[in-house]
Enzyme design. Sequence first.
Site, PDB file in Angstrom:
ATOM      1  N   GLU A  90       0.818  -1.214   0.000  1.00 44.45           N
ATOM      2  CA  GLU A  90       0.000   0.000   0.000  1.00 44.45           C
ATOM      3  C   GLU A  90       0.847   1.257   0.000  1.00 44.45           C
ATOM      4  O   GLU A  90       1.949   1.259   0.541  1.00 44.45           O
ATOM      5  CB  GLU A  90      -0.850   0.039   1.283  1.00 44.45           C
ATOM      6  CG  GLU A  90      -1.776  -1.126   1.415  1.00 44.45           C
ATOM      7  CD  GLU A  90      -2.459  -1.155   2.766  1.00 44.45           C
ATOM      8  OE1 GLU A  90      -2.597  -0.091   3.405  1.00 44.45           O
ATOM      9  OE2 GLU A  90      -2.856  -2.243   3.178  1.00 44.45           O
ATOM     10  N   CYS A 111       3.059   8.357   1.632  1.00 40.22           N
ATOM     11  CA  CYS A 111       3.515   7.378   2.616  1.00 40.22           C
ATOM     12  C   CYS A 111       3.857   6.092   1.854  1.00 40.22           C
ATOM     13  O   CYS A 111       3.015   5.515   1.183  1.00 40.22           O
ATOM     14  CB  CYS A 111       2.381   7.164   3.623  1.00 40.22           C
ATOM     15  SG  CYS A 111       2.789   6.015   4.914  1.00 40.22           S
ATOM     16  N   CYS A 118       5.775  -7.349   7.743  1.00 39.76           N
ATOM     17  CA  CYS A 118       6.854  -6.856   8.597  1.00 39.76           C
ATOM     18  C   CYS A 118       7.187  -7.949   9.610  1.00 39.76           C
ATOM     19  O   CYS A 118       6.297  -8.634  10.108  1.00 39.76           O
ATOM     20  CB  CYS A 118       6.422  -5.585   9.324  1.00 39.76           C
ATOM     21  SG  CYS A 118       7.729  -4.903  10.369  1.00 39.76           S
ATOM     22  N   CYS A 122       4.848  -5.618  15.897  1.00 42.18           N
ATOM     23  CA  CYS A 122       4.258  -4.747  16.924  1.00 42.18           C
ATOM     24  C   CYS A 122       2.797  -5.154  17.060  1.00 42.18           C
ATOM     25  O   CYS A 122       2.116  -5.382  16.056  1.00 42.18           O
ATOM     26  CB  CYS A 122       4.368  -3.286  16.513  1.00 42.18           C
ATOM     27  SG  CYS A 122       6.063  -2.785  16.260  1.00 42.18           S
ATOM     28  N   CYS A 125      -0.242  -3.371  15.151  1.00 41.05           N
ATOM     29  CA  CYS A 125      -0.059  -2.962  13.754  1.00 41.05           C
ATOM     30  C   CYS A 125      -0.549  -4.022  12.775  1.00 41.05           C
ATOM     31  O   CYS A 125      -0.232  -5.207  12.923  1.00 41.05           O
ATOM     32  CB  CYS A 125       1.422  -2.683  13.522  1.00 41.05           C
ATOM     33  SG  CYS A 125       1.827  -2.349  11.806  1.00 41.05           S
ATOM     34  N   GLY A 165       6.002  -2.197   6.605  1.00 42.52           N
ATOM     35  CA  GLY A 165       7.367  -2.675   6.728  1.00 42.52           C
ATOM     36  C   GLY A 165       8.270  -1.766   7.528  1.00 42.52           C
ATOM     37  O   GLY A 165       7.914  -0.637   7.869  1.00 42.52           O
ATOM     38  N   GLU A 166       9.437  -2.288   7.834  1.00 40.07           N
ATOM     39  CA  GLU A 166      10.432  -1.548   8.608  1.00 40.07           C
ATOM     40  C   GLU A 166      11.537  -1.106   7.645  1.00 40.07           C
ATOM     41  O   GLU A 166      12.327  -1.924   7.176  1.00 40.07           O
ATOM     42  CB  GLU A 166      10.967  -2.476   9.718  1.00 40.07           C
ATOM     43  CG  GLU A 166      12.208  -2.001  10.419  1.00 40.07           C
ATOM     44  CD  GLU A 166      12.096  -0.611  11.029  1.00 40.07           C
ATOM     45  OE1 GLU A 166      11.119  -0.315  11.734  1.00 40.07           O
ATOM     46  OE2 GLU A 166      13.022   0.185  10.779  1.00 40.07           O
ATOM     47  N   SER A 197      10.909   6.269   9.123  1.00 37.95           N
ATOM     48  CA  SER A 197      10.420   5.961  10.467  1.00 37.95           C
ATOM     49  C   SER A 197      10.901   4.568  10.852  1.00 37.95           C
ATOM     50  O   SER A 197      10.812   3.636  10.058  1.00 37.95           O
ATOM     51  CB  SER A 197       8.889   6.010  10.453  1.00 37.95           C
ATOM     52  OG  SER A 197       8.366   5.574  11.683  1.00 37.95           O
ATOM     53  N   SER A 220       9.723   5.409  16.319  1.00 35.42           N
ATOM     54  CA  SER A 220       8.433   4.994  16.881  1.00 35.42           C
ATOM     55  C   SER A 220       8.673   4.576  18.321  1.00 35.42           C
ATOM     56  O   SER A 220       9.092   3.449  18.585  1.00 35.42           O
ATOM     57  CB  SER A 220       7.869   3.821  16.079  1.00 35.42           C
ATOM     58  OG  SER A 220       7.564   4.233  14.786  1.00 35.42           O
ATOM     59  N   LEU A 221       8.415   5.484  19.249  1.00 34.48           N
ATOM     60  CA  LEU A 221       8.739   5.201  20.649  1.00 34.48           C
ATOM     61  C   LEU A 221       7.586   4.470  21.346  1.00 34.48           C
ATOM     62  O   LEU A 221       7.749   3.386  21.860  1.00 34.48           O
ATOM     63  CB  LEU A 221       9.105   6.499  21.372  1.00 34.48           C
ATOM     64  CG  LEU A 221       9.991   6.321  22.589  1.00 34.48           C
ATOM     65  CD1 LEU A 221      11.358   5.782  22.198  1.00 34.48           C
ATOM     66  CD2 LEU A 221      10.165   7.628  23.347  1.00 34.48           C
ATOM     67  N   ASN A 296      -5.182   4.221  15.390  1.00 40.83           N
ATOM     68  CA  ASN A 296      -6.195   3.897  14.378  1.00 40.83           C
ATOM     69  C   ASN A 296      -6.638   2.466  14.569  1.00 40.83           C
ATOM     70  O   ASN A 296      -5.813   1.560  14.484  1.00 40.83           O
ATOM     71  CB  ASN A 296      -5.525   3.960  12.998  1.00 40.83           C
ATOM     72  CG  ASN A 296      -6.070   5.078  12.165  1.00 40.83           C
ATOM     73  OD1 ASN A 296      -7.263   5.344  12.151  1.00 40.83           O
ATOM     74  ND2 ASN A 296      -5.172   5.728  11.472  1.00 40.83           N
ATOM     75  N   CYS A 340      -1.495   1.907   7.796  1.00 38.16           N
ATOM     76  CA  CYS A 340      -1.015   1.051   6.718  1.00 38.16           C
ATOM     77  C   CYS A 340      -1.127  -0.427   7.049  1.00 38.16           C
ATOM     78  O   CYS A 340      -1.035  -0.830   8.180  1.00 38.16           O
ATOM     79  CB  CYS A 340       0.410   1.407   6.375  1.00 38.16           C
ATOM     80  SG  CYS A 340       0.404   2.531   5.011  1.00 38.16           S
TER      81      CYS A 340
HETATM   82  N1  SAH Z   1       8.124   0.141  10.706  1.00 40.16           N
HETATM   83  C1  SAH Z   1       8.294   1.530  10.836  1.00 40.16           C
HETATM   84  C2  SAH Z   1       7.570   2.350   9.791  1.00 40.16           C
HETATM   85  C3  SAH Z   1       6.217   1.889   9.394  1.00 40.16           C
HETATM   86  S1  SAH Z   1       4.956   2.073  10.606  1.00 40.16           S
HETATM   87  C4  SAH Z   1       7.905   1.967  12.241  1.00 40.16           C
HETATM   88  O1  SAH Z   1       7.329   1.186  12.969  1.00 40.16           O
HETATM   89  O2  SAH Z   1       8.219   3.092  12.593  1.00 40.16           O
HETATM   90  C5  SAH Z   1       4.761   3.839  10.652  1.00 40.16           C
HETATM   91  C6  SAH Z   1       4.115   4.334  11.910  1.00 40.16           C
HETATM   92  O3  SAH Z   1       2.730   3.946  11.966  1.00 40.16           O
HETATM   93  C7  SAH Z   1       4.776   3.804  13.169  1.00 40.16           C
HETATM   94  O4  SAH Z   1       4.987   4.833  14.095  1.00 40.16           O
HETATM   95  C8  SAH Z   1       3.736   2.813  13.659  1.00 40.16           C
HETATM   96  O5  SAH Z   1       3.861   2.573  15.014  1.00 40.16           O
HETATM   97  C9  SAH Z   1       2.453   3.519  13.279  1.00 40.16           C
HETATM   98  N2  SAH Z   1       1.259   2.654  13.301  1.00 40.16           N
HETATM   99  C10 SAH Z   1       1.166   1.350  13.014  1.00 40.16           C
HETATM  100  N3  SAH Z   1      -0.106   0.909  13.149  1.00 40.16           N
HETATM  101  C11 SAH Z   1      -0.821   1.993  13.550  1.00 40.16           C
HETATM  102  C12 SAH Z   1      -2.190   2.182  13.875  1.00 40.16           C
HETATM  103  N4  SAH Z   1      -3.066   1.195  13.810  1.00 40.16           N
HETATM  104  N5  SAH Z   1      -2.579   3.441  14.245  1.00 40.16           N
HETATM  105  C13 SAH Z   1      -1.708   4.461  14.290  1.00 40.16           C
HETATM  106  N6  SAH Z   1      -0.406   4.334  13.995  1.00 40.16           N
HETATM  107  C14 SAH Z   1       0.033   3.112  13.632  1.00 40.16           C
HETATM  108 FE1  SF4 Z   2       6.543  -3.325  11.553  1.00 41.36          FE
HETATM  109 FE2  SF4 Z   2       6.385  -0.675  12.001  1.00 41.36          FE
HETATM  110 FE3  SF4 Z   2       4.172  -2.248  12.037  1.00 41.36          FE
HETATM  111 FE4  SF4 Z   2       5.979  -2.447  13.977  1.00 41.36          FE
HETATM  112  S1  SF4 Z   2       4.720  -0.641  13.497  1.00 41.36           S
HETATM  113  S2  SF4 Z   2       4.984  -4.164  12.902  1.00 41.36           S
HETATM  114  S3  SF4 Z   2       7.861  -2.127  12.880  1.00 41.36           S
HETATM  115  S4  SF4 Z   2       5.461  -1.808  10.289  1.00 41.36           S
END
Ligand code: SAH
Ligand code: SF4
Length: 356
Positions: A90, A111, A118, A122, A125, A165-166, A197, A220-221, A296, A340
Site C-alpha cells: 500500500e 507514505c 513486517c 508490533c 499494527c 514494513g520496517e 520511520s 516509533s517510541l 487507528n 497502513c
Molecule cells: N516500521 C516503521 C515504519 C512503518 S509504521 C515503524 O514502525 O516506525 C509507521 C508508523 O505507523 C509507526 O509509528 C507505527 O507505530 C504507526 N502505526 C502502526 N499501526 C498503527 C495504527 N493502527 N494506528 C496508528 N499508527 C500506527
Molecule cells: Fe513493523 Fe512498524 Fe508495524 Fe511495527 S509498526 S509491525 S515495525 S510496520
Amino acid sequence: MKLTKPLLIDSPPEKWNFEDLPSYRVSQIQQWVFEKGTLHFEEMSNLPANLRQRLQEEYDLNPMEIAREQGSVDTTQKFLWKLRDHQFIESVLIPATEGTKGVRASRLTLCVSTQVGCALGCKFCASGLDGLKRNLSTGEILGQIILARKKAGRRIDNLVFMGMGEPLANLPALLPALDQILSPDGLGIGARHITLSTSGLVPKILELANYPAQIRLAISLHGGDDETRRKIMPINDRYPMDELLKACEKFIEMRKKMITLEYILIKDINDDVRQAKLLAEHARRLNAKVNLIPYNKVEGLEWERPSQEKILAFKKTVAEGNPPRVTLRMEKGHDIDAACGQLRLRETKSEEPSTS
Ligand code: SAH
Ligand code: SF4
C-alpha cells in the site's frame, strides 16, 4: 511465481549498460521513467521501434498494477498495489495545507511501503500481523512514487517511509532507491522532505547516520519506559530503550539534525500521565520533536484509541515537560483504513488461494 525478466528500475541508470546503447538513449529512457513517469517502453516515442521491442523482451519496467484505490485527491487517497509476484502493498497520498508567514501552500505527502508485511510484529499494527513475506526491491519502492505521482497529476512534495514494513530492515534496497529519489536526474525530492520511520533497529540507525544525505529520522517510541514499550513492541527486548536513546543521541551528534519521536496513543496501554512525563523527558534530553498519533483501530485487534479528553490531557502533560515541540496528528484517513497494512490485510484474506 517465477519472474523471468529483471526489473529495469531495480538498477541505477548508470548500470543500464545495454551493450551498444549510446548514453543519450539511456538519458532518454531515464527522462521517460523519472520525469514523465512512463513505465511502458512502447510509450517512449523518441526511441526507435526495434529498441523499444528489444527492451520489452529483455526487461520489465512496471513493478506493479493498481489493485484498489480509495479516497480522492482532495482528501487522503490510498492505493493498493499488486506486485509482479501477486503480493500486495500500500501507499497513501496525504494532502496538507502548510505555510509560514501567511503564505499557504498545498503540499502532497506520500507514505511509502518498504516491505511486504513486517517481521517485527508490533502488537497494534496491521502490517506485521502475518509476519514478513519479503523485502521490496529498489524498483518496487521507486514504482510507488512514480505511479502515485502520475495518479495525483502533480509533484509529490514529501515522502514518509511509514507504510508497510520496517525501512531500516531493508536498507540494501532502500538506499539505492533514495539515491534515485534524491538525484536531480531522478525524482528530485530533497533530503529534508524525506522521513524514515523506524521502530528502533539500533545498529541500522547508526548505519543510516553514515548515509551522505540529510534524511529525516522518526523513532516509533510508543512508550516512556521498557515495561510499557515491551507490552506492544517485541523489538524492545532486542534493543531496549536505553540503547535506542543512545543510538538516537549518536545519530543526532553525527548529523546535527533534530529527530522526531512518534508516539501512538493507545487506550489504557501508554496514555497515562507517567508515560507523558517520561516522553517529555526523553524528548528534552534528545532535543527531539514529539508527534502524538491517536491509534487507528485495526480490525480484529483489541486496541482502542483513548477518548479525546485523554488525548488532549496527554498532550498538555507532554507540553508542560517543555520538549522543543509537540504536535498531535489527527489521522485524516481514519475512515479509509489509513493505518497502513489494513487494505492489504483485507485483500489477502479475500484472495488467499490465488496469492499463496
Ligand atoms: N516500521 C516503521 C515504519 C512503518 S509504521 C515503524 O514502525 O516506525 C509507521 C508508523 O505507523 C509507526 O509509528 C507505527 O507505530 C504507526 N502505526 C502502526 N499501526 C498503527 C495504527 N493502527 N494506528 C496508528 N499508527 C500506527
Ligand atoms: Fe513493523 Fe512498524 Fe508495524 Fe511495527 S509498526 S509491525 S515495525 S510496520
